[in-house]
Write an enzyme that holds these catalytic residues in place. Structure first.
Site, PDB file in Angstrom:
ATOM      1  N   GLU A 295       0.791  -1.145   0.046  1.00 33.49           N
ATOM      2  CA  GLU A 295       0.197  -0.091  -0.049  1.00 33.49           C
ATOM      3  C   GLU A 295       1.064   1.341   0.057  1.00 33.49           C
ATOM      4  O   GLU A 295       0.455   2.150  -0.526  1.00 33.49           O
ATOM      5  CB  GLU A 295      -0.837   0.057   1.229  1.00 33.49           C
ATOM      6  CG  GLU A 295      -2.266   0.755   1.036  1.00 33.49           C
ATOM      7  CD  GLU A 295      -3.238   0.230   1.991  1.00 33.49           C
ATOM      8  OE1 GLU A 295      -2.653   0.033   3.300  1.00 33.49           O
ATOM      9  OE2 GLU A 295      -4.458   0.319   1.938  1.00 33.49           O
ATOM     10  N   HIS A 316       7.724 -26.799  -0.307  1.00 35.06           N
ATOM     11  CA  HIS A 316       6.912 -27.923  -0.957  1.00 35.06           C
ATOM     12  C   HIS A 316       5.819 -27.254  -1.778  1.00 35.06           C
ATOM     13  O   HIS A 316       4.742 -28.206  -2.105  1.00 35.06           O
ATOM     14  CB  HIS A 316       6.566 -28.894   0.010  1.00 35.06           C
ATOM     15  CG  HIS A 316       7.750 -29.644   0.705  1.00 35.06           C
ATOM     16  ND1 HIS A 316       8.237 -30.918   0.422  1.00 35.06           N
ATOM     17  CD2 HIS A 316       8.452 -29.019   1.446  1.00 35.06           C
ATOM     18  CE1 HIS A 316       9.032 -30.946   1.409  1.00 35.06           C
ATOM     19  NE2 HIS A 316       9.397 -30.029   2.160  1.00 35.06           N
ATOM     20  N   LYS A 430     -14.199   1.248  -4.583  1.00 32.35           N
ATOM     21  CA  LYS A 430     -15.435   1.750  -3.472  1.00 32.35           C
ATOM     22  C   LYS A 430     -16.278   2.409  -4.513  1.00 32.35           C
ATOM     23  O   LYS A 430     -17.620   2.329  -4.441  1.00 32.35           O
ATOM     24  CB  LYS A 430     -14.785   2.395  -2.623  1.00 32.35           C
ATOM     25  CG  LYS A 430     -13.950   1.968  -1.277  1.00 32.35           C
ATOM     26  CD  LYS A 430     -13.440   2.394  -0.286  1.00 32.35           C
ATOM     27  CE  LYS A 430     -12.515   2.003   0.372  1.00 32.35           C
ATOM     28  NZ  LYS A 430     -12.134   2.672   1.617  1.00 32.35           N
TER      29      LYS A 430
END
Lengths: 461, 461
Positions: A295, A316, A430
């Protein structure tokens, strides 16, 4: 040197990928300039540097004492539901799991369970949390600066109603089970918690630190304390780091880390930083790291993409890619020198698994051998490792580590030429979301969406 | 068309980043050729295609019935400890969490808790698991093809000893609490489980599927069944996908997905694929996805780097980077059309949080609006979204999804020109690790390490 004892940055496993002396000089100058910008407040977003000199001061504050009192009250109950998202969620959960282990809600003996809601819009997750709290005494700590962040607000509305139904015949009791961490003066949540009866149950999201830099404020400290972690030790560790990294200079590991990751990005053609640990309980800390750096740096089409791995687990799974895939990775590995316990390999008469050559060896030492071997292998494969070693996996070391990364991140942002304290891109989805949901004020975006995609865009697909 | 009802691949949110008609034709030819290589066994690693026609056949097998019987026995106890790493760990945990929720060990009512050990070398994690099992009746399911994978072998040695101490005065009882999933004929674990008394408690890791393709064999099915998930439904979903994607053609969504991600990688300059969901309970499924694709494609300095995000949670952490950071990302979003429950927003008299405009709306629909808004925003920002929609988040849909990704992954590997079934790079760190630990046979690597780094490399740092 105290810092050397508390946190050691080692580049031995990045040998061959490091800057030469001349490049290092240039990097030093750039890092020192960014350090000065940060310390002197001459960089962009300077008003959001509240976290920089916070830990030492907060230890002595009235609010810190109030957080401790509130935690003592909440710890009498069986559970705490923390409602928040992003910086109001990740830091607290990361520290709790790092110190108490990732099964802390099941292994706990005396402290309350701590659950986290309001960090998604999942109906399934919400119902599970409600089922978990059924029949138990629980408190809510709602954490939101504005009180309008959708995820947190939805969860708060829901679980506040759960409390109100539960205490329907005990006026005021539901409210007494709610603690709010919000803006000091304004905002929807602050308005809901006005009045003197909230004074002891209301804490501050500071104005001068963004969510991702706020874990050492009341935002993170209250839930962390409720879980039974020593928050004074956490702050002491951060305060020690604050002192250790105050001055630039050759021995400032925080600046060196910022310089090296900048070098990998700009001259080493690395685009992805892998945050790696060898402790499953540090997995959530990796999520906190990803928010902090992603961010802060990910803007203007720039920035290292932050990913995280938990080794040896992910050797793995992602190990193959790290060893031989696209060569745009470097890793930042955090380890702890002292063992959490003395668990050792037992000798076995039949030795069917052929592990007797390790009999008597501590798991901790085997895990460290795995770390060193992996760093050697990855470096050989073209993925250099930076190594950050801490003394032990406790609250103090984590406080130090949090401050280390916060400061390194801010310096990194300035080196990259971006504002490390804003997040302008977060508004984009948003705006579309409010338009799709038909929120008042979104008419213009709705019209633009209809023009671009047709009215079908408003239908469920 | 049945497939359309079971899994829908939509590219609407990737508009503008898609291949034109001519490029699409070339992609189709390439995908169809890779599909033929896979189906006909003419590609590299063809011997490892056991998973390709496994689900339908396994439903009718004797072993499947034995898995169900074993699960019925284990479900009488209070806990199951699954010991395994990589493909012997991720798939089972991913399915259990996806179906039962990420808090399944706390919300369960009748089924045993299922814990996972042997997937790290953390002494802290091992001690926590041991504390969790203290005083409870538990079974072990140890899963290892060779029996020598270090993490699993260490944990098995440790927890087998716990059982032996617990049942010290009841000969044979410790052994009766162990189920082994291992090679059909050879290997260290197979040798430890020889004898007729193991017959009912021993299952097979098939020779013809690698760990990351093995979740629908006994490897994954036994733990999944013990947790209370319907493994017949899981296999039915996979078998339906097996039928749906058997033929190449325009309507084969599996091939289309492989084609599109190849296009993004080769012509769209995308280097990172973000696996995204809007359900926290799908987070571990993202880890399974990362192993599948990362280990299959990440070789010869090629392959998309697989990362995963859980939205909307991570819109508040990595969202900024995805919107505005380096433009080398695309996302593959999995959603579920049907709600897990009817949870809806309640009206609130004071409306302090201003959410009353959503009163009566289901959380599920709000979550879906968040998905669509995010896909629009990310596409606008240069991160296209592929969308995979399933009917509901249940065992059958997950079986379908697992098979879909496995087949798309194998086809993707062939399109990229790599063997999608090997993992040569995983040995590199192991060789160094055995040298550092002084295992017999590692003398040559020790000498090479000493020559390159000096003897200090063998010391703890």
């Amino acid at each position: 040197m105290e810092e050397e004892q508390r946190l050691r940055l080692s580049t031995v496993y990045a040998a061959g990928s490091l800057p030469d002396a001349e490049a290092w000089e240039a990097l030093r100058r750039k890092t020192t300039a960014a350090h000065a910008q940060l310390e002197e407040g001459t960089g962009t977003g300077a008003v959001m540097r509240g976290w920089l000199r916070f830990p030492a001061a907060y230890l002595e504050s009235d609010e810190f004492a109030r957080v401790q009192s509130a935690a003592a009250q909440i710890r009498k109950a069986d559970a705490l539901l923390v409602i928040g998202i992003g910086g109001s969620y990740l830091g607290a959960r990361a520290v709790i799991e790092a110190v108490l282990g990732r099964h802390y809600n099941e292994t706990r003996k005396v402290f309350p369970a701590v659950y986290f809601a309001g960090n998604s819009i999942s109906a399934k997750e919400c119902a599970e949390l409600e089922a978990l709290l059924e029949g138990r005494e629980f408190y809510i700590n709602v954490i939101s600066k504005s009180g309008k962040t959708l995820e947190a607000a939805l969860a708060y509305r829901h679980f506040r109603a759960v409390l109100e139904r539960k205490y329907a015949d005990q006026p005021g009791e539901a409210k007494r089970h709610i603690y709010a961490t919000t803006d000091a003066a304004k905002g929807a949540l602050r308005a809901q918690c006005a009045g003197a009866d909230w004074d002891a149950r209301r804490f501050v999201v500071p104005d001068d630190m963004g969510g991702r830099y706020s874990v050492l404020s009341a935002v993170g400290l209250l839930p962390i304390a409720c879980a039974g972690v020593d928050i004074a030790a956490l702050l002491r560790g951060a305060a020690a780091a604050q002192a250790a990294y105050a001055e630039p200079g050759e021995d400032n590991a925080c600046n060196s880390y910022a310089a090296l990751r900048y070098h990998f990005y700009t001259h080493g053609r690395k685009s992805v930083e892998l945050f790696a640990t060898y402790e499953p309980s540090m997995t959530l800390f990796g999520e906190w790291f990803k928010q902090l750096f992603g961010e802060s740096e990910g803007k203007e089409n720039k920035g290292l993409f932050p990913a995280s791995v938990t080794f040896t687990t992910d050797l793995h799974s992602l190990g193959q890619y790290i060893q031989e895939g696209e060569r745009f990775l470097f890793e930042t590995v955090v380890t702890f020198r002292e063992p959490a316990n003395t668990l050792a390999v037992q000798r076995c008469a039949e030795d069917g698994d052929e592990l007797n050559y390790l009999a008597g060896r501590k798991w901790h030492d085997i895990n460290r051998a795995a770390f060193r071997a992996t760093a050697l292998a990855h470096q050989k494969g073209g993925c250099p490792s930076l190594h950050i070693a801490l003394a032990r996996q406790d609250a103090e070391a984590l406080g130090w580590l949090i401050y280390f990364f916060e400061k390194a991140c801010a310096i990194s942002g300035y080196m990259l030429g971006v504002n490390p304290f804003d997040q302008p891109g977060v508004e984009s989805y948003k705006n579309f979301m409010f338009a799709l949901l038909g929120k008042a004020g979104s008419e213009e975006t709705r019209a633009a969406l209809a023009a671009a995609y047709g009215n079908d865009i408003f239908k469920e697909d």
